[in-house]
Design a protein around this motif. Sequence first.
Motif: not given
Ligand code: CTP
Length: 415
Positions: A276-277, A317, A358
């Motif tokens: 999940s990049v 998410d 996380k």
């Molecule tokens: N991710 C996802 N779906 C979302 C948000 C994030 O699948 N709606 C996945 C991203 O692809 C990544 C991981 O979760 O592998 C972390 O994403 P990140 O944006 O760093 O974290 P968040 O859960 O959004 O937390 P925050 O914004 O509070 O740092």
Amino acid sequence: MPSLINKKIILGISGGIAAYKSAELARLLMQEGATVQVVMSAAAQQFITPVTMQALTGLPVFTSQWDARIDNNMAHIELSRTADAILVAPATADLLAKLSLGLADDLLTTLCLARNCPLLLVPAMNLQMWEHQATQRSVQRLVEDGSTMLGPASGIQACGETGAGRMLEPAEIVEHVCAFFQPKLLQGKRVLVTAGPTFEAIDPVRGMTNRSSGKMGFAIAQAALEAGAQVHLIAGPCALPTPLESGGQIYRTNVTSGQEMYAAVMQSLDCDLFFSVAAVADWTIPNPAKEKIKRHSATVASKKSSAPQIHFAANPDILQSVAQFAKANKTGPNKSPRPYCVGFAAETSNLEQHASEKRQRKGIPLMVGNIGPDTFGDDLNQLLIIDENSKQHLPRAPKLTLARLLIKAVAKKLA
Ligand code: CTP
């Protein structure tokens, strides 16, 4: 790090106009660390001289079986025994036909027949020659016999016609050769990768997005393909070409919003690994305006701030949803959750702490952290791989190099 260090490649050149590109090809192979031994057919020498190839590679060029410079006069045996691969570029229709029948009437064809190393063929010819049943028969037979075809590409040809038959560009050929030599750590595995940003529309001309070039996700898709996996890449809006495009082996789905990415991912969960990049926007605008919001419109002007009030709703998410699915689907190795989920945490501070938290919150076995925003869009990155018991730092390097190291680390966990 160059990908072809300690590799000896015999570069076979047969007689087509694309032979002028073989000089650049030899140079790029050497840049990746390969030793390049050139062997040319008689017809190839009508297009490019052995002197050119010798000057570039620093090694004598061989053109005849009867070359007395080779021990025992056994050029076809001696040369191929020490090679890691024979790469023929360009491979003409005539050469493919001969090789498919096992004919050996000059040094290059004899070498291919007597080889005990892989044979990579890069076809180049006029489109009618390429499409001819005889050529297609030769190609099919050569592939069945275990040779690897790289290309051809489509486009304008030297003869002025347009269609399939163009030789791949030297840089593309080198990419494929590097991919060919990567260890097949994910052979038979299905890999799903999300990459790039998502875009949440405010109105038809404005929107909200995240800073992500997609380069890291695309590099992981490439490294997984190189490792022998079947790869599905779900990409948000980014301008990058699909990795190893001329091989056509990565299945790509383009999406725009987080909701679209979520839907595409949830339909593709029959996979062994999920990377999940993607930088998914955490919020979306549930009812984007159908028309452009005008700066002086009533809705805007009525507010004191003279700026529109935008209401957000949470996006799903995606990673957490996949992790929940995986936990209920214990069909991985030793009844482990499938797919094995790898998340990415882009942080601006306290990388290790945020990434670890996380990982636990999302319920996944592996989280990869990187410090933004400096690395966004850059070709280099550095990563921190965190699992339940350990952490591993991958120092600053090109994203493809890091992706290959990450694939190696993940493959160990799946073994
Ligand atoms: N991710 C996802 N779906 C979302 C948000 C994030 O699948 N709606 C996945 C991203 O692809 C990544 C991981 O979760 O592998 C972390 O994403 P990140 O944006 O760093 O974290 P968040 O859960 O959004 O937390 P925050 O914004 O509070 O740092």
